[in-house]
Design an enzyme around this catalytic site. Structure first.
Site, PDB file in Angstrom:
ATOM      1  N   THR A 182       9.697  -9.678   6.740  1.00 23.29           N
ATOM      2  CA  THR A 182       8.703  -8.657   6.439  1.00 23.29           C
ATOM      3  C   THR A 182       7.668  -8.593   7.553  1.00 23.29           C
ATOM      4  O   THR A 182       7.649  -9.431   8.459  1.00 23.29           O
ATOM      5  CB  THR A 182       8.006  -8.953   5.109  1.00 23.29           C
ATOM      6  OG1 THR A 182       7.288 -10.192   5.240  1.00 23.29           O
ATOM      7  CG2 THR A 182       9.010  -9.078   3.981  1.00 23.29           C
ATOM      8  N   GLU A 325      12.451  -5.804   1.269  1.00 28.69           N
ATOM      9  CA  GLU A 325      13.135  -6.459   0.159  1.00 28.69           C
ATOM     10  C   GLU A 325      14.266  -5.606  -0.412  1.00 28.69           C
ATOM     11  O   GLU A 325      15.183  -6.111  -1.055  1.00 28.69           O
ATOM     12  CB  GLU A 325      12.135  -6.782  -0.960  1.00 28.69           C
ATOM     13  CG  GLU A 325      11.099  -7.824  -0.594  1.00 28.69           C
ATOM     14  CD  GLU A 325       9.876  -7.248   0.105  1.00 28.69           C
ATOM     15  OE1 GLU A 325       8.863  -7.958   0.181  1.00 28.69           O
ATOM     16  OE2 GLU A 325       9.927  -6.084   0.575  1.00 28.69           O
ATOM     17  N   LYS A 436     -13.131   0.995  -4.340  1.00 28.05           N
ATOM     18  CA  LYS A 436     -13.892   1.088  -5.582  1.00 28.05           C
ATOM     19  C   LYS A 436     -15.348   1.341  -5.245  1.00 28.05           C
ATOM     20  O   LYS A 436     -16.059   0.460  -4.771  1.00 28.05           O
ATOM     21  CB  LYS A 436     -13.752  -0.176  -6.424  1.00 28.05           C
ATOM     22  CG  LYS A 436     -14.188   0.037  -7.879  1.00 28.05           C
ATOM     23  CD  LYS A 436     -13.724  -1.096  -8.777  1.00 28.05           C
ATOM     24  CE  LYS A 436     -13.941  -0.732 -10.235  1.00 28.05           C
ATOM     25  NZ  LYS A 436     -13.451  -1.793 -11.152  1.00 28.05           N
ATOM     26  N   TRP A 441     -12.532   4.592  -8.671  1.00 27.84           N
ATOM     27  CA  TRP A 441     -11.521   4.386  -7.642  1.00 27.84           C
ATOM     28  C   TRP A 441     -11.373   5.609  -6.742  1.00 27.84           C
ATOM     29  O   TRP A 441     -11.395   6.748  -7.210  1.00 27.84           O
ATOM     30  CB  TRP A 441     -10.168   4.081  -8.283  1.00 27.84           C
ATOM     31  CG  TRP A 441     -10.102   2.757  -8.986  1.00 27.84           C
ATOM     32  CD1 TRP A 441     -10.018   2.552 -10.330  1.00 27.84           C
ATOM     33  CD2 TRP A 441     -10.123   1.463  -8.376  1.00 27.84           C
ATOM     34  NE1 TRP A 441      -9.990   1.208 -10.602  1.00 27.84           N
ATOM     35  CE2 TRP A 441     -10.049   0.512  -9.421  1.00 27.84           C
ATOM     36  CE3 TRP A 441     -10.209   1.003  -7.069  1.00 27.84           C
ATOM     37  CZ2 TRP A 441     -10.048  -0.857  -9.198  1.00 27.84           C
ATOM     38  CZ3 TRP A 441     -10.203  -0.361  -6.834  1.00 27.84           C
ATOM     39  CH2 TRP A 441     -10.122  -1.274  -7.892  1.00 27.84           C
TER      40      TRP A 441
END
Length: 534
Positions: A182, A325, A436, A441
């Site tokens: 990754t 993945e 936030k 949000w």
């Protein structure tokens, strides 16, 4: 295991298919000087058999790890087939990793042999004392100068010349074929093991009509590197279909890509938005796109204006969703039959979603306590994924990521999303990138997408920075198009017509280039660190 007389799901099966149905189909590439050259599936299979015969001379046997450090090329591709077909484990190393990450990956993979492009030996030379697990180095001649530190390394062509070809038996389906690492944006990269079975199933899925729809007549240009999820698995899928392939090596500038698209008559290409934004800004003549039918774009959200501009050139740009993945394939924007009667503009809007799960993938939304949420197009939760070919754990992660990232056979994506009743995914943000502000949000992705709709903006990344009143506020870091002089006032005024007022960033920073991760995504960790104290 396979039934007696049956065909095993293996990398060898894919190459055998390509050589049988398309032995003369070309695999083209640009050499270090940019000159086109190439081979064919039949010729590549013969060289792979010679490589399989040569590997025992290097001490490579069942389960031995072989690392590669190279650009996209036909010779590099040979190792992607030869190593797994010999029962060994391929471990491609990202050439854009830091020195520390490169050394860590080689050690973690326990690589005993390492293959490196001649032109990259200078980059690798200072790291040789830290690559203690590697017993032998093999250099791929690519027209570059070999660093003196590699005087004892074997030449790949000499290695093949001294070997007899061996046609190997199919490897057991569940044997590990490759380790894909990754991006490692937080901590060390994670190792994802893909078996022969998972690579074959992924290739089948890629070729389906509701995925990349790869067919024998295609000529595929992966702008994604082989060291990143095997170029999204496209070379393996191309082998299964018998399609043509084109590699650009290190030549990733817009001008070189333009020449390649036209010269090689590419029908399908794939890459991160950075490539397509740069090519769009170059605005080449329509003749460049005469053969190009579709572009698969992933890694970050595509500006809807970019989708429209490519549509005007006759090219369908599809938003992809994927992770290492899952071999970079989870979902893709296609138009469902139930929406085919909608106006063209509405259909184009679908390409700004993350699309529909491709065959072989299942998705769900969960809340903070793991409760499963409805797919009603409104409710938001963390997106979780499982698939026929997806990983269910990391290999020797060295931390608790196998517990925190996987549970009940599902992978936690880290994406906050909603899913429409008919399956379309809309990602609001990465959970770590949500802002936030005053208890509410803000979606950094939505602000970025709106910014990149401005005609003078080439790229934009939005991050949270501390604020004494609101705790956090969005900061926009912007790269403008050449020759423009857009100001923060201009952008703020533009966004007020597109976004809730309190989502509009208070600050704008104009830069020549945005920092990118090793997988060419915006490196928001760097941006947050850079601007946090200002």
């Amino acid at each position: 295991m396979t039934a007696q007389g049956g065909i095993g799901l293996s990398v060898g099966t894919l190459l055998r298919r390509a050589a049988a149905v398309a032995p003369d189909k070309e695999i083209r590439e640009a050499d270090l000087a940019g000159r086109p050259t190439g081979t064919s599936w039949g010729a590549l299979r013969r060289r792979v058999h010679r490589l399989v015969g040569a590997l025992p001379r290097l001490g490579v046997g069942q389960g031995t790890a072989v690392a590669t450090f190279a650009w996209n090329s036909t010779r590099h591709l040979e190792w992607f087939f030869g190593v797994p077909m010999a029962g060994a484990v391929l471990a491609p190393v990202n050439v854009r990793f830091s020195d520390e990450q490169i050394a860590w990956v080689v050690a973690h993979a326990r690589a005993e042999v390492m293959v490196v492009d001649a032109s990259l030996t200078g980059q690798l030379a200072p790291l040789l004392p830290r690559l203690g697990s590697v017993r032998r180095f093999v250099v791929i001649p690519d027209g570059g100068t070999v660093d003196p530190a590699f005087t004892d390394a074997l030449s790949y062509e000499e290695l093949l010349a001294g070997a007899d070809p061996v046609e190997p038996r199919d490897v057991a389906e569940n044997r590990i074929a490759c380790l894909c690492y990754t991006g490692g944006t937080t901590g060390n990269p994670k190792a994802v093991a893909h078996s022969h079975r998972s690579l074959a199933l992924h290739s089948l899925a890629v070729c389906t009509a509701d995925a990349f729809a790869i067919r024998e007549s295609d000529v595929i240009l992966p702008l994604t590197p082989l060291f990143h999820a095997a170029a999204w698995g496209l070379p393996y899928a191309a082998a299964m279909a018998g399609a043509g392939l084109v590699f650009t090596g290190p030549h990733l500038k817009p001008g070189a890509i333009t020449e390649t698209l036209e010269r090689e008559q590419v029908t399908l290409s794939a890459g991160v938005p950075t490539f397509w934004l740069a090519l769009d800004e170059l605005d080449p003549p329509k003749e460049v796109f005469a053969s190009l039918e579709r572009i698969v774009c992933g890694g970050s959200a595509i500006p809807s204006g970019l989708v429209r501009r490519y549509a005007d050139r006759g090219v369908t740009m599809q938003q992809g969703l994927g992770m290492t993945e899952n071999m970079a394939l989870v979902a893709l924007t296609n138009v469902r039959s139930s929406r085919a009667s909608q106006p063209a503009e509405k259909q184009l809007d679908l390409h700004h979603t993350q699309g529909l799960a491709v065959p072989g993938v299942e998705l769900r939304l969960v809340d903070g306590s793991g409760g499963v949420l409805p797919h009603d197009g409104v409710t938001q939760g963390e997106l979780e994924v499982r698939s026929l070919w997806g990983a269910v754990r990391y290999e020797r992660p060295g931390d608790d990521s196998n517990t925190t990232k996987f549970h009940d056979g599902w992978l936690r994506s880290g994406d906050i999303a909603s899913i429409e009743p008919d399956g379309y995914i809309r990602i609001t943000d990465r959970s770590k990138d949500l802002i936030k502000s005053g208890g509410e949000w803000i979606s950094s992705i939505a602000v970025e997408s709106a910014l990149m709709e401005h005609p003078d903006v080439r790229e934009a990344a939005v991050v949270a920075v501390p604020d004494s009143r609101w705790q956090e506020r969005p900061l926009a870091v912007v790269v403008t198009r050449a020759g423009t002089s857009v100001t923060a006032y201009d952008l703020r005024s533009f966004l007020r017509g597109e976004l809730p007022k309190w989502w509009v960033p208070d600050r704008f920073e104009f830069v020549a280039e945005l920092p990118k991760t090793a997988t060419n995504k915006f490196d928001k960790k760097v941006l947050r660190s850079r601007y946090a104290d200002q």
